[in-house]
Design a protein around this motif. Structure first.
Motif, PDB file in Angstrom:
ATOM      1  N   GLU A  91       0.829  -1.313   0.499  1.00 15.78           N
ATOM      2  CA  GLU A  91       0.002  -0.277   0.040  1.00 15.78           C
ATOM      3  C   GLU A  91       1.265   1.538   0.132  1.00 15.78           C
ATOM      4  O   GLU A  91       1.227   0.867   0.803  1.00 15.78           O
ATOM      5  CB  GLU A  91      -0.794  -0.265   1.277  1.00 15.78           C
ATOM      6  N   ILE A  93       1.168   5.013   0.261  1.00 13.27           N
ATOM      7  CA  ILE A  93       0.548   6.222   0.647  1.00 13.27           C
ATOM      8  C   ILE A  93       1.164   7.384   0.379  1.00 13.27           C
ATOM      9  O   ILE A  93       2.814   7.784   1.041  1.00 13.27           O
ATOM     10  CB  ILE A  93       0.131   6.410   2.318  1.00 13.27           C
ATOM     11  N   ARG A  95       1.069  11.510   1.509  1.00 13.51           N
ATOM     12  CA  ARG A  95       1.126  12.496   2.703  1.00 13.51           C
ATOM     13  C   ARG A  95       1.101  14.239   2.634  1.00 13.51           C
ATOM     14  O   ARG A  95       2.730  14.358   2.466  1.00 13.51           O
ATOM     15  CB  ARG A  95       1.192  11.916   3.795  1.00 13.51           C
ATOM     16  N   ALA A  99      -1.827  13.014   9.179  1.00 12.30           N
ATOM     17  CA  ALA A  99      -3.382  13.274   9.726  1.00 12.30           C
ATOM     18  C   ALA A  99      -3.335  11.899   9.978  1.00 12.30           C
ATOM     19  O   ALA A  99      -2.265  10.847   9.694  1.00 12.30           O
ATOM     20  CB  ALA A  99      -4.881  13.606   8.643  1.00 12.30           C
ATOM     21  N   GLY A 100      -4.374  10.851   9.873  1.00 13.12           N
ATOM     22  CA  GLY A 100      -4.708   9.511  10.933  1.00 13.12           C
ATOM     23  C   GLY A 100      -2.883   8.794  11.371  1.00 13.12           C
ATOM     24  O   GLY A 100      -3.313   9.402  12.795  1.00 13.12           O
ATOM     25  N   SER A 101      -3.279   7.203  10.600  1.00 13.02           N
ATOM     26  CA  SER A 101      -1.512   7.323  11.728  1.00 13.02           C
ATOM     27  C   SER A 101      -0.400   7.479  11.863  1.00 13.02           C
ATOM     28  O   SER A 101       0.068   7.330  12.486  1.00 13.02           O
ATOM     29  CB  SER A 101      -1.987   5.541  10.988  1.00 13.02           C
ATOM     30  N   MET A 102      -0.733   8.821  11.136  1.00  8.32           N
ATOM     31  CA  MET A 102       0.698   9.403  11.389  1.00  8.32           C
ATOM     32  C   MET A 102       0.658  10.883  12.265  1.00  8.32           C
ATOM     33  O   MET A 102       1.909  10.031  12.906  1.00  8.32           O
ATOM     34  CB  MET A 102       1.080  10.540   9.233  1.00  8.32           C
ATOM     35  N   ASP A 176      -4.498  12.782   2.546  1.00  7.59           N
ATOM     36  CA  ASP A 176      -3.475  12.099   1.930  1.00  7.59           C
ATOM     37  C   ASP A 176      -4.374  10.700   1.254  1.00  7.59           C
ATOM     38  O   ASP A 176      -5.176  11.425   0.474  1.00  7.59           O
ATOM     39  CB  ASP A 176      -3.237  11.108   3.408  1.00  7.59           C
ATOM     40  N   PHE A 177      -3.591   9.874   0.630  1.00  7.90           N
ATOM     41  CA  PHE A 177      -4.770   8.280   0.420  1.00  7.90           C
ATOM     42  C   PHE A 177      -3.251   7.967  -0.163  1.00  7.90           C
ATOM     43  O   PHE A 177      -2.285   7.721   0.091  1.00  7.90           O
ATOM     44  CB  PHE A 177      -4.618   9.055  -1.372  1.00  7.90           C
ATOM     45  N   LYS A 178      -3.733   6.488  -0.725  1.00  7.46           N
ATOM     46  CA  LYS A 178      -3.783   4.903  -0.748  1.00  7.46           C
ATOM     47  C   LYS A 178      -3.419   4.380  -2.714  1.00  7.46           C
ATOM     48  O   LYS A 178      -4.561   4.636  -2.916  1.00  7.46           O
ATOM     49  CB  LYS A 178      -3.952   4.101   0.464  1.00  7.46           C
ATOM     50  N   ASP A 198     -13.520   5.958  -0.281  1.00 10.89           N
ATOM     51  CA  ASP A 198     -12.623   4.806   0.742  1.00 10.89           C
ATOM     52  C   ASP A 198     -11.223   4.682   0.987  1.00 10.89           C
ATOM     53  O   ASP A 198     -10.514   4.651   1.931  1.00 10.89           O
ATOM     54  CB  ASP A 198     -12.201   3.082   0.096  1.00 10.89           C
ATOM     55  N   THR A 199      -9.804   5.488   0.307  1.00  9.32           N
ATOM     56  CA  THR A 199      -8.579   5.279  -0.039  1.00  9.32           C
ATOM     57  C   THR A 199      -8.152   6.614   0.421  1.00  9.32           C
ATOM     58  O   THR A 199      -7.206   6.361  -0.308  1.00  9.32           O
ATOM     59  CB  THR A 199      -8.678   4.849  -1.447  1.00  9.32           C
ATOM     60  N   CYS A 200      -9.094   7.848   0.482  1.00 10.02           N
ATOM     61  CA  CYS A 200      -8.105   9.049   0.355  1.00 10.02           C
ATOM     62  C   CYS A 200      -8.451  10.198   2.097  1.00 10.02           C
ATOM     63  O   CYS A 200      -9.988   9.776   1.966  1.00 10.02           O
ATOM     64  CB  CYS A 200      -8.573  10.001  -1.032  1.00 10.02           C
ATOM     65  N   ARG A 201      -8.051  11.328   1.491  1.00  5.93           N
ATOM     66  CA  ARG A 201      -8.465  11.741   2.644  1.00  5.93           C
ATOM     67  C   ARG A 201      -9.121  13.133   1.612  1.00  5.93           C
ATOM     68  O   ARG A 201      -8.323  14.118   1.478  1.00  5.93           O
ATOM     69  CB  ARG A 201      -7.954  11.817   3.965  1.00  5.93           C
ATOM     70  N   ARG A 217     -15.592   5.711   9.045  1.00  5.96           N
ATOM     71  CA  ARG A 217     -13.748   5.381  10.377  1.00  5.96           C
ATOM     72  C   ARG A 217     -14.571   5.599  12.088  1.00  5.96           C
ATOM     73  O   ARG A 217     -14.388   5.563  13.117  1.00  5.96           O
ATOM     74  CB  ARG A 217     -13.093   5.556   9.891  1.00  5.96           C
TER      75      ARG A 217
HETATM   76  P1  TMP Z   1      -3.591   5.872   7.678  1.00  2.00           P
HETATM   77  O1  TMP Z   1      -3.810   7.796   7.862  1.00  2.00           O
HETATM   78  O2  TMP Z   1      -4.635   5.551   8.321  1.00  2.00           O
HETATM   79  O3  TMP Z   1      -2.412   5.794   8.021  1.00  2.00           O
HETATM   80  O4  TMP Z   1      -4.400   6.498   6.072  1.00  2.00           O
HETATM   81  C1  TMP Z   1      -3.799   6.799   5.006  1.00  2.00           C
HETATM   82  C2  TMP Z   1      -4.328   7.031   3.600  1.00  2.00           C
HETATM   83  O5  TMP Z   1      -5.131   5.256   3.030  1.00  2.00           O
HETATM   84  C3  TMP Z   1      -5.987   7.431   4.467  1.00  2.00           C
HETATM   85  O6  TMP Z   1      -6.563   8.556   2.768  1.00  2.00           O
HETATM   86  C4  TMP Z   1      -6.791   6.495   4.182  1.00  2.00           C
HETATM   87  C5  TMP Z   1      -5.841   5.241   3.425  1.00  2.00           C
HETATM   88  N1  TMP Z   1      -5.995   3.882   3.890  1.00  2.00           N
HETATM   89  C6  TMP Z   1      -6.848   3.107   2.893  1.00  2.00           C
HETATM   90  O7  TMP Z   1      -6.919   3.392   1.903  1.00  2.00           O
HETATM   91  N2  TMP Z   1      -6.273   2.169   3.415  1.00  2.00           N
HETATM   92  C7  TMP Z   1      -6.572   1.691   4.775  1.00  2.00           C
HETATM   93  O8  TMP Z   1      -6.249   0.261   4.680  1.00  2.00           O
HETATM   94  C8  TMP Z   1      -5.685   1.872   5.376  1.00  2.00           C
HETATM   95  C9  TMP Z   1      -5.460   1.833   7.014  1.00  2.00           C
HETATM   96  C10 TMP Z   1      -6.085   3.313   5.140  1.00  2.00           C
END
Ligand code: TMP
Ligand code: ASP
Length: 239
Positions: A91, A93, A95, A99-102, A176-178, A198-201, A217
């Motif tokens: 994955e 990512i 940024r 945000a989020g996990s960071m 951010d995005f994945k 689903d995959t971006c903020r 979430r």
């Molecule tokens: P995170 O801050 O939770 O690591 O997420 C970073 C970005 O990745 C956020 O835009 C959401 C996306 N993401 C996914 O698309 N799939 C995932 O399983 C996770 C954990 C995050």
């Protein structure tokens, strides 16, 4: 006319079907929503339809800007025809803001602007909870070569440049995005998977309101509305 054959794979948000061509598959977008590696489950009404359209929009935009993707065409409300990829199990990512996990990992405030865009990699493995992995480990474990990592990194930052600029015009901050990448049957690295709420903020540039899956979430309410609002911002259309 291409024929849809049996399902090859079912993920949390999409299903993948074989076709009568060995270099193409059909992806079907579901309404199922999960978070925290499946620990939280629900459905978001019409999410599959909206993410199919939003991903189509972004993949068209990226193709016009020279980013190679697996996307061929949207077939109907829920399905896309795409090139078959052998997915690199990472994955990727990007940024622009913390945000989020960071933010959690480094004890920073959600939304802090980063001095420059960053990249990180997670190993795509649900059983291990998609652990963060560095580029030495990726190479030492033969997950991807340096050459493939260089291509992926270059394309991921290019995607950021294109999307960030386009979204800014729509008054959306790309936080951010994945991304996921794979190799086509000829060995070319292409962007795969989806680009959607689903995959971006996505944050509204004026109010900082969240227009993405964080509404699901974090139980913020108005989840469906956020996905509709993103489609409207991108295409100017309701549906
Ligand atoms: P995170 O801050 O939770 O690591 O997420 C970073 C970005 O990745 C956020 O835009 C959401 C996306 N993401 C996914 O698309 N799939 C995932 O399983 C996770 C954990 C995050
Ligand atoms: N991919 C994560 C899961 O399936 C969801 C997320 O946080 O985006 O649980």
């Amino acid at each position: 006319m291409m024929e849809k054959l049996e399902m090859m794979y079912e993920g949390k948000a999409k299903q993948v079907f074989k076709t009568d061509r060995d270099d193409e598959v059909i992806v079907r977008y579901k309404d199922d929503a999960t978070a925290f590696n499946g620990a939280k489950k629900g459905t978001i009404t019409d999410k599959g339809v909206l993410n199919n359209k939003i991903t189509t929009f972004f993949f068209d935009l990226l193709a016009k800007n020279g980013v190679p993707t697996h996307f061929i065409e949207r077939l109907d409300d829920r399905e896309q025809r795409v090139k078959k990829l052998s997915i690199v199990p990472l994955e990727v990512i990007i940024r622009n803001r913390c945000a989020g996990s960071m933010a959690k990992r480094y004890g920073r405030e959600e939304g802090e602007e980063l001095a420059f865009p960053t990249i990180e990699f997670c190993l795509k493995d649900d059983d291990l909870d998609d652990p963060l992995i560095n580029t030495y480990h990726i190479r030492a474990l033969n997950i991807a070569s340096q050459e493939d990592l260089d291509t992926i990194t270059k394309l991921a930052f290019k995607v950021n440049d294109v999307l960030k600029k386009f979204l800014a015009e729509k008054e959306v901050i790309l936080v951010d995005f994945k991304l996921e990448f794979g190799k086509d049957t000829k060995g070319n690295i292409l962007l795969g998977d989806e680009i959607s709420p689903d995959t971006c903020r996505f944050w509204d540039a004026n109010t900082l309101e969240k227009l993405d899956k964080d509404r699901f979430r974090r139980d913020l309410g108005n989840v469906e509305e956020a996905y509709h609002e993103m489609l409207r911002r991108l295409t100017g259309k309701e549906n």
